[in-house]
Each structure stands twice: as C-alpha cells, then as structure tokens.
Design a protein around this motif. Structure first.
Motif, PDB file in Angstrom:
ATOM      1  N   ARG A  69       0.834  -1.205   0.000  1.00  0.00           N
ATOM      2  CA  ARG A  69       0.000   0.000   0.000  1.00  0.00           C
ATOM      3  C   ARG A  69       0.870   1.257   0.000  1.00  0.00           C
ATOM      4  NH1 ARG A  69      -4.153  -2.539   4.070  1.00  0.00           N
ATOM      5  NH2 ARG A  69      -5.698  -3.282   2.570  1.00  0.00           N
ATOM      6  N   ALA A  70       1.921   1.230   0.771  1.00  0.00           N
ATOM      7  CA  ALA A  70       2.831   2.382   0.826  1.00  0.00           C
ATOM      8  C   ALA A  70       3.454   2.644  -0.546  1.00  0.00           C
ATOM      9  CB  ALA A  70       3.926   2.153   1.878  1.00  0.00           C
ATOM     10  N   VAL A  71       3.833   1.594  -1.243  1.00  0.00           N
ATOM     11  CA  VAL A  71       4.414   1.744  -2.577  1.00  0.00           C
ATOM     12  C   VAL A  71       3.376   2.310  -3.532  1.00  0.00           C
ATOM     13  CG1 VAL A  71       5.328   0.474  -4.569  1.00  0.00           C
ATOM     14  CG2 VAL A  71       6.184  -0.016  -2.284  1.00  0.00           C
ATOM     15  N   LEU A  72       2.137   1.801  -3.472  1.00  0.00           N
ATOM     16  CA  LEU A  72       1.066   2.327  -4.326  1.00  0.00           C
ATOM     17  C   LEU A  72       0.811   3.797  -4.049  1.00  0.00           C
ATOM     18  CD1 LEU A  72      -1.496  -0.625  -4.339  1.00  0.00           C
ATOM     19  CD2 LEU A  72      -0.171   0.250  -6.273  1.00  0.00           C
ATOM     20  N   GLU A  73       0.778   4.175  -2.800  1.00  0.00           N
ATOM     21  CA  GLU A  73       0.564   5.580  -2.437  1.00  0.00           C
ATOM     22  C   GLU A  73       1.675   6.463  -2.967  1.00  0.00           C
ATOM     23  OE1 GLU A  73       0.032   5.598   1.803  1.00  0.00           O
ATOM     24  OE2 GLU A  73      -1.852   4.486   1.672  1.00  0.00           O
ATOM     25  N   LYS A  74       2.925   6.019  -2.847  1.00  0.00           N
ATOM     26  CA  LYS A  74       4.056   6.795  -3.342  1.00  0.00           C
ATOM     27  C   LYS A  74       3.993   6.895  -4.857  1.00  0.00           C
ATOM     28  CE  LYS A  74       7.191   5.813   0.462  1.00  0.00           C
ATOM     29  NZ  LYS A  74       8.474   5.211   0.873  1.00  0.00           N
ATOM     30  N   SER A  75       3.604   5.794  -5.527  1.00  0.00           N
ATOM     31  CA  SER A  75       3.488   5.810  -6.987  1.00  0.00           C
ATOM     32  C   SER A  75       2.400   6.774  -7.449  1.00  0.00           C
ATOM     33  CB  SER A  75       3.187   4.409  -7.510  1.00  0.00           C
ATOM     34  OG  SER A  75       4.230   3.530  -7.206  1.00  0.00           O
ATOM     35  N   ALA A  76       1.295   6.770  -6.738  1.00  0.00           N
ATOM     36  CA  ALA A  76       0.177   7.633  -7.103  1.00  0.00           C
ATOM     37  C   ALA A  76       0.493   9.106  -6.899  1.00  0.00           C
ATOM     38  CB  ALA A  76      -1.054   7.260  -6.299  1.00  0.00           C
ATOM     39  N   SER A  77       1.332   9.395  -5.892  1.00  0.00           N
ATOM     40  CA  SER A  77       1.635  10.804  -5.610  1.00  0.00           C
ATOM     41  C   SER A  77       2.754  11.271  -6.517  1.00  0.00           C
ATOM     42  CB  SER A  77       2.021  10.983  -4.150  1.00  0.00           C
ATOM     43  OG  SER A  77       3.258  10.351  -3.860  1.00  0.00           O
TER      44      SER A  77
END
Length: 77
Positions: A69-77
């Motif tokens: 989830r942290a990786v997805l959040e960083k990718s999205a931002s």
C-alpha cells in the motif's frame, strides 16, 4: 502438452527452474514465479516469446500488504 502448457507455477526460488520452464509455455501461457526469488536473481529468458506467443510472467514481491500500500501511495503521488 504438445503445444506447451497454459500455466506453470515455479515453486523453487532458482533461476535454472525459470529457464527450464519458460520455453515450455504455450500460446497465451502464464509463468507464475511464486517462489520469491532473491533480489538480484537473473535468468536467461527469451523475452521475444512475450510477443511471439503472448506469454506472461507474474509473481509477488512477498511484501506485507502495508508495504505494498505504501508503494502504491508513493506511486500515485
């Protein structure tokens, strides 16, 4: 499977196993690298098969859900 296998699941974290299984995939086949090979592991695969036979490779990082989830959040931002 004279025309190759639809799905192959590799349960051994070994590049030789991947190299052995890759050419056994048939048209539209999927190679599931479930074993969690170590970071930096390399394998000699003829990636032209992705175009020629429409094969796919899937796998998992083995990471915890929170990490993904942290990786997805960083990718999205």
């Amino acid at each position: 499977a004279p025309d190759g296998y639809d799905d192959i699941v590799v349960l051994v974290p070994d590049s030789a196993a991947l190299e052995t299984c890759w050419p056994l995939l048939g048209q539209d086949g999927v190679l599931n690298v479930f074993a969690g090979v170590a970071r930096g592991t390399t394998a000699n695969l003829d990636l032209a098969d992705v175009a020629r036979k429409n094969v796919h490779v899937v796998g998992t990082s083995g990471s915890a859900i929170a990490d993904m989830r942290a990786v997805l959040e960083k990718s999205a931002s």
